[in-house]
Structures are given as structure tokens and as C-alpha cells.
Design a protein around this motif. Structure first.
Motif, PDB file in Angstrom:
ATOM      1  N   GLY A 198       0.846  -1.355   0.032  1.00 21.82           N
ATOM      2  CA  GLY A 198      -0.004   0.052   0.037  1.00 21.82           C
ATOM      3  C   GLY A 198       0.649   1.159  -0.062  1.00 21.82           C
ATOM      4  O   GLY A 198       1.954   1.282  -0.493  1.00 21.82           O
ATOM      5  N   ASN A 199       0.315   2.314   0.588  1.00 24.06           N
ATOM      6  CA  ASN A 199       0.948   3.686   0.646  1.00 24.06           C
ATOM      7  C   ASN A 199       2.302   3.632   1.604  1.00 24.06           C
ATOM      8  O   ASN A 199       1.846   3.699   2.869  1.00 24.06           O
ATOM      9  CB  ASN A 199      -0.121   4.667   0.639  1.00 24.06           C
ATOM     10  N   THR A 200       3.069   3.831   1.000  1.00 19.40           N
ATOM     11  CA  THR A 200       4.384   4.229   2.094  1.00 19.40           C
ATOM     12  C   THR A 200       5.385   5.270   1.314  1.00 19.40           C
ATOM     13  O   THR A 200       4.850   5.920   0.674  1.00 19.40           O
ATOM     14  CB  THR A 200       5.341   2.792   2.167  1.00 19.40           C
ATOM     15  N   ARG A 201       6.759   5.145   1.755  1.00 24.55           N
ATOM     16  CA  ARG A 201       7.393   6.236   1.200  1.00 24.55           C
ATOM     17  C   ARG A 201       8.818   5.859   0.693  1.00 24.55           C
ATOM     18  O   ARG A 201       9.226   4.526   1.174  1.00 24.55           O
ATOM     19  CB  ARG A 201       7.617   7.441   2.614  1.00 24.55           C
ATOM     20  N   TRP A 202       9.572   6.659   0.116  1.00 26.35           N
ATOM     21  CA  TRP A 202      10.597   6.184  -0.500  1.00 26.35           C
ATOM     22  C   TRP A 202      11.785   6.442   0.735  1.00 26.35           C
ATOM     23  O   TRP A 202      12.548   7.361   0.307  1.00 26.35           O
ATOM     24  CB  TRP A 202      10.809   6.993  -1.724  1.00 26.35           C
ATOM     25  N   GLU A 203      11.800   5.299   1.308  1.00 28.52           N
ATOM     26  CA  GLU A 203      12.817   5.669   2.392  1.00 28.52           C
ATOM     27  C   GLU A 203      12.992   4.165   3.091  1.00 28.52           C
ATOM     28  O   GLU A 203      12.222   3.313   2.688  1.00 28.52           O
ATOM     29  CB  GLU A 203      12.317   6.445   3.433  1.00 28.52           C
ATOM     30  N   GLU A 204      14.180   3.832   3.875  1.00 31.92           N
ATOM     31  CA  GLU A 204      13.974   2.566   4.490  1.00 31.92           C
ATOM     32  C   GLU A 204      13.032   2.201   5.418  1.00 31.92           C
ATOM     33  O   GLU A 204      12.505   0.830   5.199  1.00 31.92           O
ATOM     34  CB  GLU A 204      15.499   2.317   4.881  1.00 31.92           C
ATOM     35  N   TYR A 205      12.564   2.919   6.462  1.00 31.58           N
ATOM     36  CA  TYR A 205      11.800   2.516   7.312  1.00 31.58           C
ATOM     37  C   TYR A 205      10.585   3.571   7.303  1.00 31.58           C
ATOM     38  O   TYR A 205      11.020   4.912   7.131  1.00 31.58           O
ATOM     39  CB  TYR A 205      12.223   2.708   8.721  1.00 31.58           C
ATOM     40  N   SER A 206       9.492   3.529   7.387  1.00 26.58           N
ATOM     41  CA  SER A 206       8.146   4.404   7.244  1.00 26.58           C
ATOM     42  C   SER A 206       7.388   4.460   8.420  1.00 26.58           C
ATOM     43  O   SER A 206       7.201   3.296   8.879  1.00 26.58           O
ATOM     44  CB  SER A 206       7.715   4.465   6.199  1.00 26.58           C
TER      45      SER A 206
END
Length: 261
Positions: free
Chosen positions: A77-85
Motif C-alpha cells: 500500500g501507501n508508503t514512502r521512498w525511505e528505508e523505514y516509514s
């Protein structure tokens, strides 16, 4: 969140979850979100400078303050372009129940981009016998067209589509980087041929997702669907992978591998 560790926990009193991102989806619509739209009716928020890109991905729950998610759960689903969110909005977050397919498939054929982009394919698949019979006699004429390109491609489709044909539109990738979008020609054919052309976005059809899985998972297992991926390794490869979409560098669905499970 750049990296994980003992300090990567859900803040006290928060019912969100911290996820370790595994795969990110590169999608053309991300380009549209760089420029704030003139209309207030755009279906997703534009990107804000200085903040990570948010988009679709596959992740593993690292810590949870929510009763419906526990550590170790796989989600898409919706997450972010980073290692941990840190995720606190669960409207676009789903548990992965079927792990007998590659997890990366949930960024494409089994996720929102796939549900949108392949919907035309499934409709055609269910009518395949009829369409194959027609192709024997009318190989040059189109019955159903999935529009994701725009420009000259759409012009050609309007010329060649059959009377009462249907055009399902969910993207216009040829137009996203133009300062002045191209106009569409041959529009009189909409009238001459009584063509139905309708735009749609995947969010309108989330209620059909379980039924979608019932159909597509057996198709994948039986080898009836050939699905290609172009996987870029490492979070740093994300920007170049996204840019490459607009010059045809990818072969298959463009995915960014952030980390192994």
C-alpha cells in the motif's frame, strides 16, 4: 526514517506502525505530482519539496501500535521512498495474505497499478474466444483499447477502433513532460462510431480487490499470465529508475528493491 534499529519504534501513544520497506513501485503518475495541479480535483496529493516521495510499495511491519497489525506482518500500500516509514493512515494499506508469488508483484500486477493497468486485459481475457474469432476476419480493427499513452497513439486508435468500441483511459504518459500538452485529433470519430471513452482510477474499485485476486492468482499459478519486472537495486537507484520510465529504459514493471525480507 533513514535506517532501522532499536530506536525505530512507534512513538508512545501512537496507533501507527513502523514498516521496513522492501519494494517500491515506480509509476508515471508520480511525475504529475511534482507540479501542483491547476485544479483542486486531482485524485492524489502533489509532492512537497524536502519530504520523501510517498507511493506504493511492499513492506514488513517492524513495530506496531495498532491492534490489526503485528511485527512481521507483510503489507502493501501507501508508503514512502525511505528505508523505514511510520504509517498512521491505513486507508491504503493491506495485509498480504498470499505469499506463494513474489512479493514484488504487489507493486504491480497484484497491487493498485496492476488492478488499474491490467483491468482491460482481464476484460479481454474473459471475452477472448469472441475476440479471437473476430480477429480472423477483422485483424486491423480494435474493439477495446486501454489508454495509457495519449497523443498520436490515441489519434491512431480513434481512426481504427470499431463502431461502438470502448476506450478505458487511466494515463497519458506521452504528455506528462510537455510544457504544453498536445491536443487530441480525430475526435469526430467518437460521434461517427459511437465510441465510449471513460477515465478511471483504481481507488474507485478497491471493493472489488478480493474478487480480483480470486481471478488473477490462479492465472499466474497456471502460467497463463506472463509478467515481466525490471528491478533496480537500492533506494538510491529510485530516481533514475523513475526518470527512465519516460524514455523507455525499463522492460516490464519498474520496481525498486530497497531491502530483502
Amino acid at each position: 526514517m533513514a535506517s532501522g534499529g532499536d530506536d525505530e519504534q512507534v512513538p508512545e501513544g501512537c496507533n501507527g506502525i513502523v514498516v521496513k520497506n522492501l519494494y517500491l513501485s515506480c509509476d508515471p503518475y508520480t511525475r504529475n505530482r511534482i507540479t501542483k495541479p491547476d485544479t483542486g480535483n486531482y485524485y492524489v496529493n502533489y509532492l512537497k519539496p524536502g519530504l520523501p516521495i510517498n507511493g506504493l510499495g511492499v513492506a514488513k511491519v517492524f513495530d506496531s501500535g495498532h491492534p490489526n497489525f503485528k511485527k512481521g506482518d507483510l503489507v502493501w500500500g501507501n508508503t514512502r521512498w525511505e528505508e523505514y516509514s511510520l504509517i498512521t493512515d491505513f486507508q491504503l494499506l493491506f495485509k498480504i495474505q498470499h505469499t506463494n508469488v513474489p512479493l514484488s508483484y504487489y507493486t504491480g500486477i497484484l497491487g493498485p497499478p496492476g488492478l488499474t493497468a491490467y483491468s482491460g486485459f482481464y476484460e479481454v481475457a474473459m471475452l477472448s474466444e469472441v475476440l479471437e474469432a473476430k480477429k480472423r476476419y477483422f485483424p486491423e480493427v480494435i474493439d477495446i483499447y486501454f489508454e495509457n499513452v495519449g497523443g498520436k497513439m490515441l489519434d491512431a486508435v480513434l481512426l481504427n477502433i470499431r463502431a461502438h468500441g470502448r476506450i478505458a483511459a487511466c494515463g497519458l504518459i506521452s504528455q506528462y513532460n510537455l510544457d504544453k500538452p498536445e491536443g487530441v485529433h480525430n475526435l469526430m470519430h467518437l460521434i461517427y462510431k459511437r465510441i465510449r471513452m471513460e477515465g478511471f482510477v483504481v481507488f474507485d474499485y478497491f471493493h472489488l480487490y478480493p474478487k480480483f485476486l480470486e481471478f488473477v492468482l490462479p492465472q499466474i499459478a497456471e502460467g497463463k499470465i506472463a509478467y515481466l519486472e525490471d528491478i533496480a537495486e537500492g533506494l538510491k537507484s529510485g530516481p533514475s529508475a523513475l526518470v527512465g520510465l519516460f524514455s523507455g529504459l525499463n522492460v516490464g514493471k519498474q520496481v525498486v528493491l530497497v531491502a530483502q525480507e
